[in-house]
Structure formats: C-alpha cells, structure tokens
Design a protein around this motif. Structure first.
Motif, short mmCIF file in Angstrom:
data_model
loop_
_atom_site.label_atom_id
_atom_site.label_comp_id
_atom_site.label_asym_id
_atom_site.label_seq_id
_atom_site.Cartn_x
_atom_site.Cartn_y
_atom_site.Cartn_z
N SER A 27 0.81 -1.28 -0.02
CA SER A 27 -0.07 0.09 0.17
C SER A 27 0.79 1.35 0.09
N ASN A 28 0.29 2.36 -0.14
CA ASN A 28 0.94 3.67 -0.22
C ASN A 28 2.18 3.63 -1.07
N SER A 29 2.17 3.15 -2.29
CA SER A 29 3.13 3.45 -3.41
C SER A 29 4.42 2.96 -2.80
N LYS A 30 4.36 1.84 -1.98
CA LYS A 30 5.70 1.06 -1.19
C LYS A 30 6.15 0.19 -2.31
N THR A 31 7.36 -0.34 -2.19
CA THR A 31 8.09 -1.01 -3.10
C THR A 31 8.16 -2.70 -2.22
N CYS A 32 7.69 -3.66 -2.86
CA CYS A 32 8.25 -4.92 -2.50
C CYS A 32 9.65 -5.26 -2.43
N VAL A 33 10.22 -5.45 -1.18
CA VAL A 33 11.67 -5.95 -1.34
C VAL A 33 11.76 -7.42 -0.86
N ARG A 34 12.52 -8.16 -1.64
CA ARG A 34 12.79 -9.66 -1.30
C ARG A 34 14.26 -9.64 -0.28
N THR A 35 13.86 -9.76 0.88
CA THR A 35 15.05 -9.42 1.87
C THR A 35 16.07 -10.80 2.02
N ASN A 36 15.58 -11.93 1.50
CA ASN A 36 16.10 -13.28 1.41
C ASN A 36 15.31 -13.91 0.60
N SER A 40 9.89 -11.28 2.36
CA SER A 40 10.06 -10.17 1.78
C SER A 40 9.15 -9.17 2.44
N GLN A 41 9.29 -7.81 2.13
CA GLN A 41 8.41 -6.86 2.86
C GLN A 41 8.31 -5.79 2.11
N CYS A 42 7.34 -4.67 2.51
CA CYS A 42 7.14 -3.56 1.88
C CYS A 42 8.01 -2.52 2.46
N ILE A 43 8.59 -1.83 1.56
CA ILE A 43 9.45 -0.57 1.91
C ILE A 43 8.98 0.59 1.45
N ASP A 44 9.08 1.73 2.30
CA ASP A 44 8.86 3.08 1.74
C ASP A 44 10.09 3.62 0.80
N CYS A 45 10.20 3.92 -0.29
CA CYS A 45 11.40 4.07 -1.16
C CYS A 45 11.57 5.71 -1.08
N SER A 46 10.39 6.56 -0.83
CA SER A 46 10.40 7.93 -0.71
C SER A 46 11.64 8.39 0.25
N ASN A 47 12.18 9.43 0.05
CA ASN A 47 13.18 9.98 1.05
C ASN A 47 12.80 10.12 2.38
N ASP A 48 11.51 10.59 2.64
CA ASP A 48 11.21 10.67 3.93
C ASP A 48 11.19 9.46 4.72
N GLY A 49 10.57 8.61 4.03
CA GLY A 49 10.09 7.10 4.54
C GLY A 49 11.30 6.36 4.73
N TYR A 50 12.14 6.31 3.68
CA TYR A 50 13.32 5.45 3.68
C TYR A 50 14.14 5.90 4.66
#
Length: 109
Positions: A27-36, A40-50
């Motif tokens: 949700s909220n334009s987050k990016t799905c990141v495969r951590t291993n 996996s988890q959703c990560i906020d790649c915006s500067n503020d969120g990241y």
C-alpha cells in the motif's frame, strides 16, 4: 569448500515470511523488497520514509532495500531518550525546601 544450493521459495503472500510478492501487494506506493530467499516486505522508498526507517533495519533488509530503492542508508539510529531522575533528598527534612516539607512536622531540638 562445499557449495550449498539455497533454493528460493515461491512467493505466496501472507505465508512463510512474505508480506508481499510484488509492488501491487504493497500500500501507499511502497516497494516490495525480497530480503532473502524466504522473506519479503514492503519498503517506503520515498526519501522521508526511507531515511526515517533505514537505520533500524537489519543488514539483510537494508542491503535489499538499498538495491530496490537505489538509496544508501548511512544514518545512525536516533537513540531513545533517557529519563534523568533527580535523587530523593537526604538529611533532615526540616532543612529542605518547602517542596519536600509538605506534610512533614518539624521540631526544634
């Protein structure tokens, strides 16, 4: 040395440790990141969120998020504030400030 093959598990959202399988699951334009291979988890790649979150991630999550978001986390986590307690006064309560004298009956010797 022995080479160990570590297969990647097929992603099935909400099973194992998969929060997402692709960006559409976040949700909220987050990016799905495969951590291993197994999570996996959703990560906020915006500067503020990241940058407000990255210093708290494990090295594994941080590395995967850096690759996915194209950002490098070089921040140190902000430590939790510590409370400073004022020690309780010692000595004769009759010689202390009125703040500590409330309810104390003093006698002169």
């Amino acid at each position: 040395p022995t080479v160990t093959f570590m297969p990647t598990i097929t992603c099935v959202k909400d099973t194992q440790s998969f929060e997402c399988c692709d960006d559409a699951d976040c949700s909220n334009s987050k990016t799905c990141v495969r951590t291993n291979p197994y999570a996996s988890q959703c990560i906020d790649c915006s500067n503020d969120g990241y940058f407000s979150a990255c210093s708290y991630w494990s090295d594994e999550v941080q590395e995967a998020a850096e690759d996915a978001c194209g950002k490098v986390c070089d921040l140190v986590p902000t430590p939790e504030p510590t409370l400073t307690r004022t020690p309780a006064p010692t000595g004769n309560p009759c010689n202390l400030t009125t703040f500590y004298q409330a309810g104390v009956e003093c006698c002169s010797d």
